[in-house]
Design an enzyme around this catalytic site. Sequence first.
Site, short mmCIF file in Angstrom:
data_model
loop_
_atom_site.label_atom_id
_atom_site.label_comp_id
_atom_site.label_asym_id
_atom_site.label_seq_id
_atom_site.Cartn_x
_atom_site.Cartn_y
_atom_site.Cartn_z
N LEU A 1 9.23 -3.24 11.76
CA LEU A 1 9.04 -2.11 10.86
C LEU A 1 7.62 -2.12 10.32
CD1 LEU A 1 12.38 -1.90 8.86
CD2 LEU A 1 11.77 -0.89 11.06
N GLY B 1 5.16 -10.38 4.07
CA GLY B 1 5.88 -10.39 5.33
C GLY B 1 5.12 -11.15 6.41
N MET C 1 0.83 -1.20 0.00
CA MET C 1 0.00 0.00 0.00
C MET C 1 0.86 1.25 0.00
SD MET C 1 -3.51 -0.71 2.09
CE MET C 1 -2.82 -0.52 3.73
N GLY C 2 2.16 1.10 -0.31
CA GLY C 2 3.03 2.26 -0.35
C GLY C 2 3.54 2.67 1.01
N GLY D 1 11.40 -2.96 5.47
CA GLY D 1 10.72 -4.25 5.44
C GLY D 1 10.17 -4.58 4.06
N HIS D 2 9.55 -3.59 3.42
CA HIS D 2 9.07 -3.80 2.05
C HIS D 2 10.22 -4.10 1.10
CE1 HIS D 2 5.74 -1.07 3.59
NE2 HIS D 2 5.05 -2.08 3.12
N GLN E 1 -10.36 -2.68 2.60
CA GLN E 1 -9.88 -3.32 3.83
C GLN E 1 -9.86 -2.38 5.03
OE1 GLN E 1 -6.10 -4.14 1.76
NE2 GLN E 1 -5.09 -3.69 3.71
#
Length: 275
Positions: free
Chosen positions: A180, A143, A26-27, A32-33, A57
């Site tokens: 994160l 993740g 979601m930007g 972590g991303h 969501q």
Amino acid sequence: MDTHSSIDALRQRLQGHSRVAFVPTMGNLHEGHLTLMRAARQYADTVVASIFVNRLQFGPHEDFDRYPRTFDADRAKLATAGVNVLFAPTESDLYPEPQGYFVEPPDLQHLLEGAFRPGHFRGVATVVLKLFNCVQPQAALFGKKDYQQLMLIRAMTRQLALPVEIVGVETTRDTDGLALSSRNAYLSPAEHQEAPRLIKTLRVLRQKLLDEGIAQRETLEQEAVAALDKHGWKTDYIAVRQQADLALPRPDGQKLVILAASRLGQTRLIDNLEV
């Protein structure tokens, strides 16, 4: 790195690529991303990331409008992480008409996170299936921080016979142990210092489970909630469940996971720890 908002343009760009790995986001990207993006290279030659803040969501009182949009910075980070294609649809691209068809997950959607965020996993499952149909990847990476989400997507992929390998990647943490998360940006400096108490509490609970056994689960869960809340937290749950299906533990040696959600100030943090 190519960027596309149109589904047709995305499919045309990916035509002929035999193996694609996909990381939906979601930007408001953090390390972590980017760890997921780099890990995706192990599963395919072409890595696709998406940025889409999915209205479905979010509950009526959640932070959809407040969710940080940092597209230009995100795009630069993805390019340096080796992403080949960015899919960044608008709402009209992904939902050109009101969404009348939804993926309705089973009872697992109503437990733990689902109990506190009604409809959340319905929205997650629906957008993930739609993104899978747009990208048509052979592998997709998520993740482990969003543990229940990972379980639901794995089950959906399995039961709907989707030709996608679901890969769970270990949670990326700061040096103090804090997982994160994009929502960490909401924490004040003082709250940032306090936030690692969540994972520390889970580590204490894990050790007590190993020392005292699963028979003491409910007492140990309550002790962990009390230990957190006496420092100003407001805890929704700390729960010991089976890793495989998030059911209540059975006394037959199933692998376990501890899941937690708690609010620090105005920020709701989630985390988990496998046992």
